[in-house]
Scaffold this motif. Structure first.
Motif, PDB file in Angstrom:
ATOM      1  N   HIS A 115       1.656  -2.023   1.625  1.00  0.00           N
ATOM      2  CA  HIS A 115       0.658  -1.254   0.882  1.00  0.00           C
ATOM      3  C   HIS A 115      -0.638  -2.064   0.797  1.00  0.00           C
ATOM      4  O   HIS A 115      -0.620  -3.294   0.826  1.00  0.00           O
ATOM      5  CB  HIS A 115       1.216  -1.001  -0.524  1.00  0.00           C
ATOM      6  N   SER A 117      -2.447  -2.944  -1.549  1.00  0.00           N
ATOM      7  CA  SER A 117      -2.566  -3.924  -2.643  1.00  0.00           C
ATOM      8  C   SER A 117      -2.095  -5.304  -2.197  1.00  0.00           C
ATOM      9  O   SER A 117      -2.607  -6.322  -2.681  1.00  0.00           O
ATOM     10  CB  SER A 117      -1.766  -3.468  -3.864  1.00  0.00           C
ATOM     11  N   ILE A 167       9.391  -4.768   1.285  1.00  0.00           N
ATOM     12  CA  ILE A 167       9.204  -3.444   0.673  1.00  0.00           C
ATOM     13  C   ILE A 167      10.597  -2.843   0.570  1.00  0.00           C
ATOM     14  O   ILE A 167      11.242  -2.606   1.588  1.00  0.00           O
ATOM     15  CB  ILE A 167       8.356  -2.517   1.568  1.00  0.00           C
ATOM     16  N   SER A 235       3.661   0.485 -14.836  1.00  0.00           N
ATOM     17  CA  SER A 235       4.677  -0.156 -13.988  1.00  0.00           C
ATOM     18  C   SER A 235       5.209  -1.395 -14.685  1.00  0.00           C
ATOM     19  O   SER A 235       4.707  -1.775 -15.745  1.00  0.00           O
ATOM     20  CB  SER A 235       4.043  -0.580 -12.651  1.00  0.00           C
ATOM     21  N   PRO A 440       0.453   7.282   2.795  1.00  0.00           N
ATOM     22  CA  PRO A 440       1.129   6.239   2.030  1.00  0.00           C
ATOM     23  C   PRO A 440       0.294   4.981   1.774  1.00  0.00           C
ATOM     24  O   PRO A 440       0.771   4.077   1.089  1.00  0.00           O
ATOM     25  CB  PRO A 440       2.330   5.894   2.914  1.00  0.00           C
TER      26      PRO A 440
HETATM   27  C1  LIG Z   1       4.909   0.916  -0.990  1.00  0.00           C
HETATM   28  C2  LIG Z   1       3.951   0.975  -2.136  1.00  0.00           C
HETATM   29  N1  LIG Z   1       3.674  -0.143  -2.796  1.00  0.00           N
HETATM   30  C3  LIG Z   1       2.813  -0.161  -3.830  1.00  0.00           C
HETATM   31  C4  LIG Z   1       2.195   0.987  -4.257  1.00  0.00           C
HETATM   32  C5  LIG Z   1       1.216   0.904  -5.401  1.00  0.00           C
HETATM   33  O1  LIG Z   1       1.723   1.507  -6.554  1.00  0.00           O
HETATM   34  P1  LIG Z   1       0.759   2.035  -7.702  1.00  0.00           P
HETATM   35  O2  LIG Z   1       0.213   3.340  -7.238  1.00  0.00           O
HETATM   36  O3  LIG Z   1       1.656   2.146  -8.897  1.00  0.00           O
HETATM   37  O4  LIG Z   1      -0.307   1.043  -7.914  1.00  0.00           O
HETATM   38  C6  LIG Z   1       2.460   2.189  -3.595  1.00  0.00           C
HETATM   39  C7  LIG Z   1       1.784   3.422  -4.018  1.00  0.00           C
HETATM   40  O5  LIG Z   1       1.810   4.439  -3.396  1.00  0.00           O
HETATM   41  C8  LIG Z   1       3.344   2.182  -2.498  1.00  0.00           C
HETATM   42  O6  LIG Z   1       3.606   3.289  -1.808  1.00  0.00           O
END
Ligand SMILES: Cc1ncc(COP(=O)(O)O)c(C=O)c1O
Length: 490
Positions: A115, A117, A167, A235, A440
């Motif tokens: 992701h 982030s 993941i 979260s 995603p």
């Molecule tokens: C695999 C994955 N990791 C992290 C996140 C981030 O989560 P959040 O939307 O709670 O910040 C997502 C969000 O779609 C995700 O799909």
């Protein structure tokens, strides 16, 4: 305290009942100073507990009272040594995990289909990503998890890595052999960080993949809001002491978190934990059986395929979450995004996501046979319509580009001198921007990667069908920011 108690939610309600005279923020003061239409809609109860970190209500940045108690109950429920609440989503929790173990120049082993982030944290921390190629599913056109063999190879080549990020499960509900991955990483004293955005519920049912804490991982960022019944944006970050220090986690999380934490979000985490811990097993059992019956009925529809246990034959699919319905629509001859739009326009159905070849529907304790029937009847109608219109629809050919090569660290690329070039003239240049389809949210390009023709074509394909391509400053994706090149002066 017992798992039936909700110290944070109850504490807030008791405080609101005392009806104190408030000379503190939020300035709407129990809703009396807010737009009346919004107040009427949202209700006085919600506004009465939209409070702030005054003495009796504790402080997320240094919890000693009701927030501490709520976090301790959550730690017990999730089998963690410490649980931290996040009001910055799982994105905030993921950035905290990465920045807890990595500083500038430190290596971190990550699958390439992470992701955004994770990549943001890599840019912020200055860490160097060692990418693992995820297993590609050529039939579905999606990436799954990583294999234990690839983790072992990565650690063999980079035993000085500061962490392995996994993941688990993926957005599509596929999980790796996490226990084995943890075993391998721990034999190098390397902590395992789990992106558990799509797996809050798995901890509470034996028929679902192992959770991060059950597998012995060191940290897990878990979206309670996605599948665990709390409010959007809330979260948790679970920590096992040993290879990481919870004190360091607390200070990094605090650095990344607003000082005005929403008590509505925090309270929703408290009540979601209670429900999962006390009723989760039963609720999830019902959800699994509803999803299994939906899967069976979808597979009876001509030209549709809903992924089931046969996926476990693939190397990176050690286990799967049956509450996720991955529906391959490529044999209808239309992209997943067309199906998403058709379901919206014709039946007022909203799916979790679509891509070029699939749609993804999630089933949770919030669903019943009624919603199941609506979806299945609509899909049956769509399949019949496609066959009527096209006779024998030509299945779409799956195209997934190779992962681009990394020429610069993401941070160096992000902070380099850059220039903007037309998208179609960018082949061979090094990108300074992220490009992804959200959801995603997995980057097609990350800063530092060499742009290839194949990847440009893939982005073009996503744009053509109308999928939400995001990232570049130019939201029309006509231009892209790349690392500046200096040509010799003639
Ligand atoms: C695999 C994955 N990791 C992290 C996140 C981030 O989560 P959040 O939307 O709670 O910040 C997502 C969000 O779609 C995700 O799909």
């Amino acid at each position: 305290m017992s798992q039936f108690e909700t110290p944070l939610f109850t504490g807030l309600v008791e405080h609101a009942k005392k009806n104190p005279v408030q000379f503190h923020i939020p300035g709407h003061k129990k809703g009396t100073g807010i737009d009346p239409e919004f107040r009427e809609f949202i209700g006085d109860n919600a506004l009465s507990i939209d409070l702030i970190n005054i003495g009796p209500l504790d402080d997320l940045h240094s919890p000693k009272g009701i927030i501490k108690q709520a976090q301790e109950l959550a730690a017990e429920a999730f089998g963690a040594d410490h649980t931290f609440f996040s009001v910055q989503g799982t994105s905030g929790a993921i950035m905290t995990m990465v920045m807890t173990v990595c500083g500038p120049g430190d290596k971190i082993i990550v699958p390439r289909n992470v992701h955004k982030s994770v990549m943001s944290a890599i840019v912020f921390s200055g860490a160097i990503p060692v990418f693992i190629h995820p297993e590609i599913d050529e039939n579905l056109g999606i990436s799954h998890g990583i294999t234990t063999e690839s983790v072992a190879r990565a650690l063999d080549q980079h035993p000085d890595a500061k962490g392995v990020l996994v993941i688990n499960p993926t957005y599509f509900g596929i999980s790796a052999d996490l226990r084995k991955i943890v075993e391998i990483a721990h034999s190098y004293d390397v902590p395992v960080l789990v992106d558990e955005a799509h797996g809050v519920h798995i901890h509470f049912h034996d028929d679902l993949p192992l959770s991060a804490m059950q597998a012995g991982a060191d940290m897990a960022a878990t979206s309670v809001h996605k599948l665990g019944g709390s409010m959007t944006q809330s979260s948790i970050l679970n920590v096992r002491e040993g290879l990481v220090s919870s004190k360091r986690v607390q200070s990094i999380l605090s650095m990344l978190t607003t000082t005005s934490t929403s008590y509505l979000l925090l309270a929703s985490l408290d009540v979601a934990r209670k429900r999962l811990a006390t009723e989760g097993r039963d609720l999830i059992s019902k959800t699994i059986s509803l999803a299994q019956s939906m899967r069976k009925r979808i597979n009876e529809i001509d030209r549709l395929y809903c992924v089931g246990p046969e996926i476990l034959k693939s190397k990176a699919a050690f286990d799967y979450d049956p509450t996720k319905l991955i529906i391959s629509v490529k044999n209808l001859g239309i992209p997943g995004y067309e199906v998403e739009k058709w379901l919206r326009e014709r039946h007022n159905i909203e799916v979790e996501l679509s891509d070029l070849y699939n749609i993804l529907c999630i089933v949770t304790p919030g669903d019943t046979e009624r919603e199941a029937d609506i979806l299945i009847n609509a899909l049956r109608e769509l399949a019949e319509e496609c066959v009527e219109e096209a006779g024998k629809p030509e299945p779409l050919k799956v195209f997934l580009p190779d992962i681009p090569l990394l020429a610069l660290t993401p941070r160096d690329a992000f902070y380099s001198e850059t220039e903007v070039v037309p998208f179609e003239e960018s082949e061979g240049r090094i990108t300074a921007e992220f490009i992804m389809v959200y959801p995603p949210g997995i980057p097609i390009f990350i800063p530092g990667e060499i742009i290839t023709k194949e990847n440009l074509l893939y982005i073009q394909k996503n744009l053509e069908v109308g999928l939400p391509v995001q990232g570049p400053e130019d939201d029309q994706i006509k231009k892209i920011r790349v690392i500046k090149e200096y040509k010799a002066i003639k």
